[in-house]
Each structure stands twice: as structure tokens, then as C-alpha cells.
Design an enzyme around this catalytic site. Structure first.
Site, PDB file in Angstrom:
ATOM      1  N   ASP A 201      30.960  46.676  41.356  1.00  0.00           N
ATOM      2  CA  ASP A 201      31.777  45.899  40.351  1.00  0.00           C
ATOM      3  C   ASP A 201      31.436  47.067  39.166  1.00  0.00           C
ATOM      4  O   ASP A 201      30.663  48.236  39.361  1.00  0.00           O
ATOM      5  CB  ASP A 201      31.138  44.768  39.767  1.00  0.00           C
ATOM      6  CG  ASP A 201      31.406  43.643  40.555  1.00  0.00           C
ATOM      7  OD1 ASP A 201      32.680  43.109  40.255  1.00  0.00           O
ATOM      8  OD2 ASP A 201      30.711  43.219  41.275  1.00  0.00           O
ATOM      9  N   ASP A 207      29.606  38.404  36.187  1.00  0.00           N
ATOM     10  CA  ASP A 207      30.315  37.629  37.066  1.00  0.00           C
ATOM     11  C   ASP A 207      30.872  38.106  38.395  1.00  0.00           C
ATOM     12  O   ASP A 207      31.731  38.360  38.701  1.00  0.00           O
ATOM     13  CB  ASP A 207      31.505  36.928  36.468  1.00  0.00           C
ATOM     14  CG  ASP A 207      32.463  37.830  35.928  1.00  0.00           C
ATOM     15  OD1 ASP A 207      32.319  39.094  35.686  1.00  0.00           O
ATOM     16  OD2 ASP A 207      33.658  37.367  35.602  1.00  0.00           O
ATOM     17  N   ASP A 209      31.595  37.960  41.827  1.00  0.00           N
ATOM     18  CA  ASP A 209      31.933  36.829  42.644  1.00  0.00           C
ATOM     19  C   ASP A 209      32.342  37.084  43.960  1.00  0.00           C
ATOM     20  O   ASP A 209      32.820  36.270  44.973  1.00  0.00           O
ATOM     21  CB  ASP A 209      33.169  35.795  42.033  1.00  0.00           C
ATOM     22  CG  ASP A 209      34.436  36.799  41.696  1.00  0.00           C
ATOM     23  OD1 ASP A 209      34.282  38.013  41.883  1.00  0.00           O
ATOM     24  OD2 ASP A 209      35.421  36.366  41.172  1.00  0.00           O
ATOM     25  N   ASP A 210      32.298  38.596  44.416  1.00  0.00           N
ATOM     26  CA  ASP A 210      32.710  38.743  45.660  1.00  0.00           C
ATOM     27  C   ASP A 210      31.520  39.974  46.329  1.00  0.00           C
ATOM     28  O   ASP A 210      31.113  40.468  45.410  1.00  0.00           O
ATOM     29  CB  ASP A 210      34.021  39.288  45.720  1.00  0.00           C
ATOM     30  CG  ASP A 210      34.163  40.576  44.988  1.00  0.00           C
ATOM     31  OD1 ASP A 210      33.838  41.654  45.379  1.00  0.00           O
ATOM     32  OD2 ASP A 210      34.691  40.425  43.764  1.00  0.00           O
ATOM     33  N   TYR A 313      30.959  50.987  40.260  1.00  0.00           N
ATOM     34  CA  TYR A 313      32.113  51.768  40.779  1.00  0.00           C
ATOM     35  C   TYR A 313      31.915  53.200  40.773  1.00  0.00           C
ATOM     36  O   TYR A 313      32.069  54.025  41.677  1.00  0.00           O
ATOM     37  CB  TYR A 313      33.495  51.333  40.202  1.00  0.00           C
ATOM     38  CG  TYR A 313      34.071  50.167  40.658  1.00  0.00           C
ATOM     39  CD1 TYR A 313      34.503  49.789  41.896  1.00  0.00           C
ATOM     40  CD2 TYR A 313      34.112  49.002  39.550  1.00  0.00           C
ATOM     41  CE1 TYR A 313      35.126  48.727  42.329  1.00  0.00           C
ATOM     42  CE2 TYR A 313      35.025  47.551  39.968  1.00  0.00           C
ATOM     43  CZ  TYR A 313      35.256  47.629  41.421  1.00  0.00           C
ATOM     44  OH  TYR A 313      35.927  46.509  41.661  1.00  0.00           O
ATOM     45  N   ARG A 501      37.474  32.726  38.149  1.00  0.00           N
ATOM     46  CA  ARG A 501      38.345  33.391  37.151  1.00  0.00           C
ATOM     47  C   ARG A 501      39.625  32.617  37.467  1.00  0.00           C
ATOM     48  O   ARG A 501      40.618  32.825  36.507  1.00  0.00           O
ATOM     49  CB  ARG A 501      38.462  35.017  37.506  1.00  0.00           C
ATOM     50  CG  ARG A 501      37.099  35.709  37.302  1.00  0.00           C
ATOM     51  CD  ARG A 501      37.309  37.248  37.570  1.00  0.00           C
ATOM     52  NE  ARG A 501      36.197  37.816  37.614  1.00  0.00           N
ATOM     53  CZ  ARG A 501      35.839  38.909  38.265  1.00  0.00           C
ATOM     54  NH1 ARG A 501      36.722  39.508  39.165  1.00  0.00           N
ATOM     55  NH2 ARG A 501      34.609  39.431  38.086  1.00  0.00           N
TER      56      ARG A 501
END
Length: 669
Positions: A201, A207, A209-210, A313, A501
């Protein structure tokens, strides 16, 4: 006696019957007059008659034609007012409360009444308020409104966000936190904590989430996608579920986000933090060495997982791309995972480039704010290898979920895109012939042909063809029945990878769980939910656009005096001018016809083909680049006007001194 004469009454009745009346929408100009738009016809409305209506009103008007054949519309009856609930600014005139609607094509003052429930804060000139129309000039001879809510004071640095959110009746903060407990411990969860999942991320993301993991299985790749499990904390019949359903999405505005769920869930309990056990919904997908997803090999399960690393990233991209000075040094375990993810990503990218169509690498623009909430600078973020990894993994996961839900339930929340708008078939064929693009006319409505044409545009670096395709295709939509997604080149596409989301992803989570635990009658989505989701998606996008427009105006105003030259790409061409996007910061700029040429005989801007012609020769098209500079910003309409820095097609540019406040005005709406 004369008034009661039967012959005269008959003559009047005949005259009334012979009146030509048309129903349509009012379109205002910036010069006081307007037009009644009826299908493809326009009728002039005089400045005096425009005092009775506003831009966007739906009215019935009497059409009068004079001896020269010129027609004009005289407003007669209000069918539906454009203004109902609206944003406005306060203006006191001789001590009396007035408001000015916040709309680029409405520049009139209304008398108003203060109906706020809380009047502790006094209203002042320039304050932002929510109003409701109570009287329309076509019915009551004047406009009047109530002031029902103070949004913020005139000089509040948060005004762009607050005003844009309240304009569309959107929440200005996330739902309030409370204590949550995991409610599905009674369901069997596989222990996958030993699998070294990683999250990728942005540096500031909370947050997560994956989480992803890929391993080789012979010649195939096994992709494990673990997704946070908010539906394990929120019961379907709970108040929080109603709140999430009504919001439908988290709201992402420049420099600000408003979560759909309380932050204690999105940023904590459901965030896949490193080295912490989390309940998750896990999909395991099999992808061949050629990049094909094997539909019959997909499995979903409830599991407990643990992220083995929060990766960033740019740091991952620097490492994988061999950037000198890269600071990220993975462990051997994470290095192996990243190597497999890169292999998987390249395989999938190659597969989509030959079976569907890949995406152009357009940058994202991140708005970085100062402490007081004003804009500091705009950061350009390009799609690098780490972004591609997550992108390809999410696409595969959502394709797998779409096929799974379509097969098992024939229901879910599906993202649908049906390719070309076949009502524009004639224009499509003319375009393909003109650009020498191979096609099969009888297959234009098929997924395969649509993507073959897109691949041709990409492989030939034909930005014009790519831009025109976008204007000749259907809009994407959300559906509750399976349907194709032509732009992704797949038969079914159902997102489940962002449930903190998107409420639609929560719905798909519940349906996938129902299949896993063999629920007899799961709650299927209905048309009412679909309507809420589509409306929320529309208003969220408009609020995001409004904030961007507001910030860009302030950000670019200093460049007028600096005479900064920007590289721009042509986004749209109309008879009145061109819209271009500044590649340096993503701003949309309008270039009026009069800023390109002073001769209407030499220059033609063809909106139907997206071309600029000089003396009959095409000199610029959609997707072409040119250098522009800013000549005006309008803070009232939050629009930016530019002019070319250099002539094209041999045209002589107008004198720069005449450009400011010259030409047609762009309409933000």
C-alpha cells in the site's frame, strides 16, 4: 357588452388553441439571454424573460415567430424547478438576507428567510449555506428560499471539502466508533497464519484490506488473496449495516477520505496489520503459465491469516526496478514472494494484452495539503511494478469471484460494461474505416471484437482512436445479475476485495460466505440497493470533481502572471473550444475558440469527430499534445481558461492582451 361578444370569445379561444407550445430545459448564457432546449432544437429566450427562470428549469414556453422567421420562447409554465435543495452564499442587501446560488450558470440574488434550527452563529456575507427553494418567479413573480443549514464561514480553509460534500448531501465524517466484537467465531476458519502474506500500500495507508501470496504449483501459479472481514463484525440486520448500505462507498476526495465504516474497523480491527492474526475471506486462484485463470480450480474459504510484512508501493518498486539508492531490503522469504508476484504479474499482463486489452499508464495525481487544510503541492504518481502487482492480483481475484457467484447463485454485485453503444454504430464504422482499423461489422457487439479494436489502438499508439472509442462506448454500471465487462475482457466481474470501502463488496462477502457454509437462502441484492449504490457512486464522483476544480483554481492562479507553459493533452473538442488536461498536475483547462483563432472561416472545431481543422486540413485531434498557458481563473465558477502558447496549422494566435476575460465560458456542469 363587447367583452361578452360570442364572436370575440371564439376568436380568443381559437388564438389560444393555435399557440405553439414547447416543453424543454432552460440553458442560460453568460450574457443574460438563454435558450429553451427541446430535443435537438433551441429557441431564444430574451434577457427580460430569463429573469423568470434559471438554468436547468424544465418549463413550457410559447414559441413566437416574427416576420423575419426568427423564433423566441416565452416562458409560460414551470414543470420542474432546477433548484430545490442547493448550496448558496450569503449576501446582505440593505440589511435584508439574500442568497446567491453556487452555480456557474446562475447569477441572480434571491431573498431568503433564516430557518436554521441553530442560529447561535450569525450569518455574514460570503458564508456558505444550504438552501431550499420556496418560491419561483414563474409562479410567484420572484424567487425566494429558506436558509436551512450553515455549512461553514467564508474563509474556512476546509470550505472546498465541506461545501462539496454538503452540496450532494454527503456525510462529512465517518460513522462514530463503538466497541465491536467478532461475531462469527462459531464458523470454521482455516489456520493460514503460516502462509507469508504481505500487504502493499501507500506509506500512509492504515486500512490495509488485502494481503497477497503467490507460489508455484508446477507450471501454474497459485494466487492467495486474503481480504479483511468486516461482515464478521457487522450483522446484516444491524444499524451499522444500514449506515454502510446508505453510504455505499468510502468517499475519497483530494487530500481527504471519509470511510464508509467506523475507523476502529477500517483502520484497526479489519486492517491486515503485520504480525497480527486477523479473520479473513481467502480466495485461492490457479493461473496457468500462459496467464489463463482456471475457473473450475477457484476455492474460497474463511481463514485466520497473518501479514508477514507491510510493504510500500514506491519502496518495493525502487527495489524491483533496481533504482539506485533503494532503501528497501527484503528478507529472503519476502524476496521469494516478490519474485513470484513479479512473474505472475508479467504473465497476467501478457495474457490480457493478447486476450483483452491492457491499461494505458496514466498517472494519478495526489493532492498534498498543508496543516491548515490548504493545498501545498500536487504529486504525480505513475503506475510502477508494485502497483501493477496489486492491480493484476485484484483483477484476477474479482474475475474469479464473478464467475463463482454467477455459477453458484446467478446473483451478486457485478461491475458491468457492455462495450460499444450500438446506437452509434454508424459513427463507430466511420471511425474504424478512417483509422484503418480491421473490424468485423457483424461482431461489433461482441466482447472479442471490442477488445481486438482496443488492442489495435494501443499497439499502434493511436491516442485519437482510443479517445474516440471511449466516447462511443456504453457507460459502466453496477448490476445484480451476471453480465460482461468488455473493458476488462471478461464474462463476469464482481469485486469483493475492498469490503471496508465498498458496500457492494460486503454484499459479495456475505454471498461467498453463504456458499462456503451452505446457507439455504442467502439474502440476494435487489433493485432498491442497486439504485442507492449507483446514486452514491455518481454523487461521490461529482463531489470529488468539485473539490479538484476548487483546488486547481487556487493552485494555478499564480501561473497567470508567471506565464507558465504547460504540456497538455486534448481531452475534448466542441464548437466553442477545447478541453485539455495539464500533464504536470491533471488540471482540466478550457481553451475558447476565440483564444485559438480570430477567424471563424479559417478554423473549424468539429465536435462529432473530435478534430480541429484549419482551412479544411486536420491539424489537431483528441489525444494530441500542445503547449498552453493559463490566462484566467474564475473562482465563482471554479473554472480555468487557457490559451495555446504556439499557433497550429499556420494560424495567427489572437493578441494576448485581448485574451483575458475574452471568448466563451466553460460550463463546469
Amino acid at each position: 357588452m363587447l367583452l361578452n361578444d360570442p364572436a370575440l370569445r371564439q376568436l380568443k379561444n381559437t388564438f389560444k388553441k393555435e399557440k405553439i407550445k414547447k416543453e424543454g430545459f432552460v440553458k442560460a448564457s453568460d450574457r443574460g439571454f438563454g435558450f429553451l432546449e427541446v430535443d435537438r432544437d433551441s429557441y431564444f429566450i430574451s434577457p427580460n424573460d430569463m429573469k423568470k427562470v434559471v438554468n436547468g428549469d424544465r418549463i413550457v414556453a410559447v414559441i413566437e415567430t416574427d416576420n423575419t422567421g426568427k423564433s423566441r420562447a416565452i416562458p409560460e409554465k414551470l414543470v420542474e424547478p432546477y433548484l430545490k435543495r442547493f448550496v448558496a452564499k450569503i449576501l446582505f442587501i440593505q440589511g435584508k438576507l439574500n442568497i446567491i446560488p453556487d452555480h456557474p450558470s446562475i447569477n441572480i440574488k434571491f431573498q431568503a428567510d433564516d430557518h436554521r434550527a441553530d442560529k447561535k452563529v450569525a450569518l455574514q456575507n460570503g458564508d456558505w449555506v444550504i438552501c431550499n427553494l420556496t418560491a419561483h418567479a414563474l409562479n410567484k413573480n420572484n424567487f425566494r428560499a429558506t436558509v436551512d443549514e450553515l455549512i461553514c464561514k467564508r474563509n474556512d480553509p476546509k470550505a472546498p471539502w465541506l461545501v462539496s460534500l454538503r452540496k450532494y448531501d454527503l456525510p462529512i465524517q465517518e460513522p462514530q466508533d463503538q466497541d465491536f466484537e467478532y461475531l462469527e467465531n462459531n464458523l470454521a476458519h482455516e489456520d493460514l497464519t503460516g502462509i507469508p502474506f504481505v500487504t502493499i500500500d501507500s506509506a500512509h495507508t492504515e486500512d490495509m484490506d488485502d494481503a497477497l501470496y503467490v507460489k508455484k504449483d508446477g507450471d501454474n501459479y497459485l494466487l492467495y488473496t486474503a481480504i479483511a472481514d468486516p461482515t464478521g463484525y457487522i450483522q446484516e440486520d444491524s444499524e451499522f449495516n444500514k449506515i454502510a448500505a446508505s453510504r455505499a462507498f468510502s468517499i475519497y476526495l483530494p487530500g481527504k477520505d471519509i470511510p464508509m465504516l467506523p475507523r476502529v474497523l477500517s483502520d484497526n480491527l479489519c486492517s491486515l496489520r503485520p504480525n497480527e492474526n486477523r479473520p479473513a475471506l481467502v480466495g485461492i486462484m490457479t493461473v496457468t503459465k500462459e496467464g489463463e485463470l482456471l475457473k473450475d480450480k477457484t476455492t474460497f474459504m474463511l481463514a485466520t491469516i497473518k501479514s508477514h510484512g507491510k510493504l510500500v508501493y514506491n519502496e518495493v518498486s525502487d527495489y524491483l526496478e533496481g533504482v539506485e539508492g533503494a532503501t528497501f531490503k527484503p528478507t529472503e522469504q519476502i524476496k521469494e514472494i516478490l519474485d513470484n508476484l513479479v512473474e505472475f504479474t508479467k504473465v497476467r499482463d501478457q495474457y490480457r494484452s493478447t486476450h483483452a486489452a491492457t491499461f494505458k499508464n496514466n498517472p494519478d495525481y495526489e493532492f498534498v495539503l498543508k496543516e491548515d487544510g490548504s493545498l501545498d503541492y500536487i504529486q504525480v504518481n505513475r503506475r510502477r511494478i508494485a502497483n501493477q502487482i496489486v492491480e493484476e492480483a485484484m483483477i484476477v481475484s474479482n474475475i474469479a469471484a464473478g464467475d463463482y457467484l454467477a455459477t453458484k447463485l446467478n446473483s451478486g454485485i457485478f461491475n458491468i460494461h457492455r462495450g460499444f453503444d450500438m446506437q452509434k454504430k454508424k459513427d463507430i464504422l466511420q471511425l474504424l474505416i478512417k483509422e484503418k482499423c480491421p473490424y468485423q461489422e457483424d461482431k461489433l457487439d461482441t466482447l472479442e471484437e471490442y477488445n481486438a479494436i482496443r488492442r489495435f489502438a494501443i499497439s499502434h499508439d493511436n491516442d485519437y482512436l482510443d479517445s474516440r472509442i471511449r466516447k462511443l462506448q456504453e457507460y459502466s454500471e453496477i448490476g445484480i445479475q451476471p453480465g460482461p465487462h468488455y473493458a476488462l475482457g471478461v464474462e463476469n466481474y464482481a469485486t469483493w476485495t475492498s469490503p471496508i470501502r465498498k458496500y457492494g463488496d460486503m454484499v459479495n462477502h456475505r454471498l461467498l460466505k453463504a456458499i462456503i457454509v451452505h446457507t439455504a437462502h442467502p439474502t440476494l441484492p435487489d433493485e432498491a440497493l442497486l439504485k442507492v449504490m449507483n446514486e452514491a457512486r455518481r454523487t461521490n464522483r461529482m463531489a470529488e470533481r468539485d473539490v479538484r476544480d476548487w483546488l486547481y483554481v487556487d493552485f494555478l492562479e499564480p501561473d497567470i502572471e508567471k506565464k507558465t507553459s504547460f504540456e497538455a493533452k486534448i481531452f475534448d473538442i466542441t464548437r466553442g473550444g477545447m478541453k485539455v488536461i495539464l500533464e504536470e498536475n491533471g488540471a482540466m483547462v478550457f481553451i475558447p475558440f476565440s483564444h485559438i483563432s480570430s477567424s471563424k472561416e479559417d478554423l473549424v472545431l468539429a465536435s462529432d469527430t473530435g478534430e480541429a481543422l484549419v482551412k479544411g486540413n486536420v491539424v489537431k485531434r483528441l489525444g494530441d499534445k500542445l503547449k498552453v498557458r493559463i490566462v484566467e481563473v474564475n473562482k465563482e465558477t471554479r473554472s480555468i481558461v487557457g490559451a495555446p502558447c504556439e499557433p497550429f496549422g499556420g494560424l495567427i494566435l489572437p493578441d494576448p492582451a485581448t485574451l483575458k476575460r475574452g471568448g466563451n465560458r466553460p460550463n463546469r456542469r
